[in-house]
Design an enzyme around this catalytic site. Structure first.
Site, mmCIF file in Angstrom:
data_model
loop_
_atom_site.group_PDB
_atom_site.id
_atom_site.type_symbol
_atom_site.label_atom_id
_atom_site.label_comp_id
_atom_site.label_asym_id
_atom_site.label_seq_id
_atom_site.Cartn_x
_atom_site.Cartn_y
_atom_site.Cartn_z
ATOM 1 N N LYS A 47 -1.011 13.371 -21.837
ATOM 2 C CA LYS A 47 -1.395 12.505 -20.718
ATOM 3 C C LYS A 47 -2.913 12.384 -20.715
ATOM 4 O O LYS A 47 -3.624 13.363 -20.515
ATOM 5 C CB LYS A 47 -0.914 13.080 -19.379
ATOM 6 C CG LYS A 47 -1.220 12.147 -18.204
ATOM 7 C CD LYS A 47 -0.773 12.734 -16.893
ATOM 8 C CE LYS A 47 -0.977 11.714 -15.776
ATOM 9 N NZ LYS A 47 -2.362 11.216 -15.683
ATOM 10 N N ASP A 82 -6.614 11.074 -19.385
ATOM 11 C CA ASP A 82 -7.264 10.909 -18.081
ATOM 12 C C ASP A 82 -8.363 9.871 -18.219
ATOM 13 O O ASP A 82 -9.497 10.176 -18.587
ATOM 14 C CB ASP A 82 -7.838 12.251 -17.620
ATOM 15 C CG ASP A 82 -8.304 12.220 -16.170
ATOM 16 O OD1 ASP A 82 -8.016 11.220 -15.475
ATOM 17 O OD2 ASP A 82 -8.955 13.179 -15.731
ATOM 18 N N GLU A 85 -4.603 17.561 -18.950
ATOM 19 C CA GLU A 85 -4.065 17.191 -17.639
ATOM 20 C C GLU A 85 -2.547 17.312 -17.594
ATOM 21 O O GLU A 85 -1.973 17.638 -16.554
ATOM 22 C CB GLU A 85 -4.475 15.766 -17.278
ATOM 23 C CG GLU A 85 -4.089 15.395 -15.847
ATOM 24 C CD GLU A 85 -4.549 14.000 -15.465
ATOM 25 O OE1 GLU A 85 -4.301 13.598 -14.314
ATOM 26 O OE2 GLU A 85 -5.161 13.323 -16.307
#
Length: 353
Positions: free
Chosen positions: A66, A68, A209
């Site tokens: 994921k 950011d 993250e």
């Protein structure tokens, strides 16, 4: 056996010195099917990942890091390149490296879905660094140009074909073909073949993250459908800034920011954040808040605290990292990460119904 002489073939020329002519072209039979052609959409609302606490069951999921950063759709068209934010704003000038890499992928027409990021020295996406590269929130697009790269994770359109109704695993294969060997400002967001629970633990150990999973047989739906899911190592959400605590220091900053989330269509106070700021952040934020069209004497949210607060128009959106929620719906151990630009159409946190 006696061979009969072959009949002379028809001459290619009608006359000795006449030009060669092809057979006349017949009109197309209207009943004959035509090859499908889909016009390129001017804009597509992005598919969103649903936050879950455990990986979904089944093996038909692709998992990746994921990132950011800023969600972008890169349109590579005959007339050039457009880079659109989640809210539909044209930020092509803000991401010149991505735009140049997109032009190099032409003349193929396509729409690439991905996340613009800047990596820190450990190879992790850092939203604060991305914000610094774009300048303070409130500047006009084009004022700052970021050297961000795009991690691409989906292909929505390719050479006259709208791929949104095609299953994800096939869209992914096409994207891998398009970006084969690309190591510049547009790269593939690698799928990782691992158990998602183990992958999440590794992401946590490396300070990432979280991870994102996408169902292999799912079509592209412009909503938070559950076909895409996200598991976070660190809780972070976007909240509206509704005020700031006045500071006793002479620096002209503030003590903390007061935050709000949506409860239905109304705003609800969720606490304050007083850490994670650099000195430059504090001064820039104070200037931005003082430039808002108007300030409020009364709080825009129900509030019974005793702090000396300057209430402001709920316009600015802050990215906040936190550990947990208290029983009375306040953020615990909140830290400021950066501002989200309004044109990015960042999701302000909304309490579940």
């Amino acid at each position: 056996m006696t061979k009969h002489p072959r009949k002379p073939s028809k001459p290619l020329l009608r006359h000795d010195n006449a030009p060669i002519q092809s057979r006349p072209i017949r009109k197309r039979n209207p009943a004959q099917p035509q090859l499908p052609f889909d016009p390129m959409p001017d804009r597509i609302e992005p598919a969103l990942a649903k936050l879950v606490t455990r990986p979904p069951a089944g093996d038909d999921w692709g998992w990746e890091v994921k990132w950011d950063g800023y969600r972008l759709h890169v349109h590579i068209e005959q007339g050039g390149v457009r880079i659109l934010t989640r809210g539909g704003y044209d930020w092509t000038d803000r991401f010149p490296a991505i735009a140049e890499a997109a032009r190099a992928l032409g003349p193929t027409t396509m729409i690439i879905d991905g996340e613009a990021v800047i990596l820190d020295e450990h190879g992790r996406s850092a939203f604060g660094l991305l914000q610094q590269s774009l300048g303070a929130s409130g500047n006009k697009p084009g004022t700052f140009a970021s050297p961000a790269i795009l991690y691409a994770f989906d292909l929505l359109y390719l050479d006259g074909h709208d791929l949104r109704a095609v299953e994800y695993r096939s869209r992914r294969h096409l994207l891998e073909d398009v970006l084969d060997g690309q190591k510049g400002a547009i790269q593939i967001s690698e799928e990782i073949d691992a158990d998602p629970a183990i992958l999440l633990e590794e992401a946590r150990r490396h300070g990432l993250e979280g991870i994102v999973g996408k169902k292999g047989d799912s079509i592209y739906r412009s909503e938070r459908s559950g076909d895409w899911v996200k598991l976070k190592c660190i809780q972070s959400e976007a909240f509206l800034i509704v005020g700031y605590e006045l500071s006793s220091s002479a620096g002209g900053g503030f003590g903390s920011l007061l935050l709000a989330a949506y409860r239905g269509s109304e705003l609800a106070y969720v606490g304050s954040v007083g850490t994670g700021f650099k000195e430059r952040d504090v001064l820039q934020l104070r200037k931005l808040m003082d430039k808002l069209p108007w300030k409020r004497k009364q709080p825009p949210v129900p509030y019974n605290g005793s702090r000396k607060v300057a209430w402001i128009q709920p316009t600015l959106i802050a990215d906040i990292e936190y550990r947990a929620w208290t029983n009375d719906n306040r953020l615990r151990h909140a830290a400021y990460k950066g501002l989200r630009d309004r044109p990015d159409n960042a999701d302000v946190y909304c309490f579940p119904a």
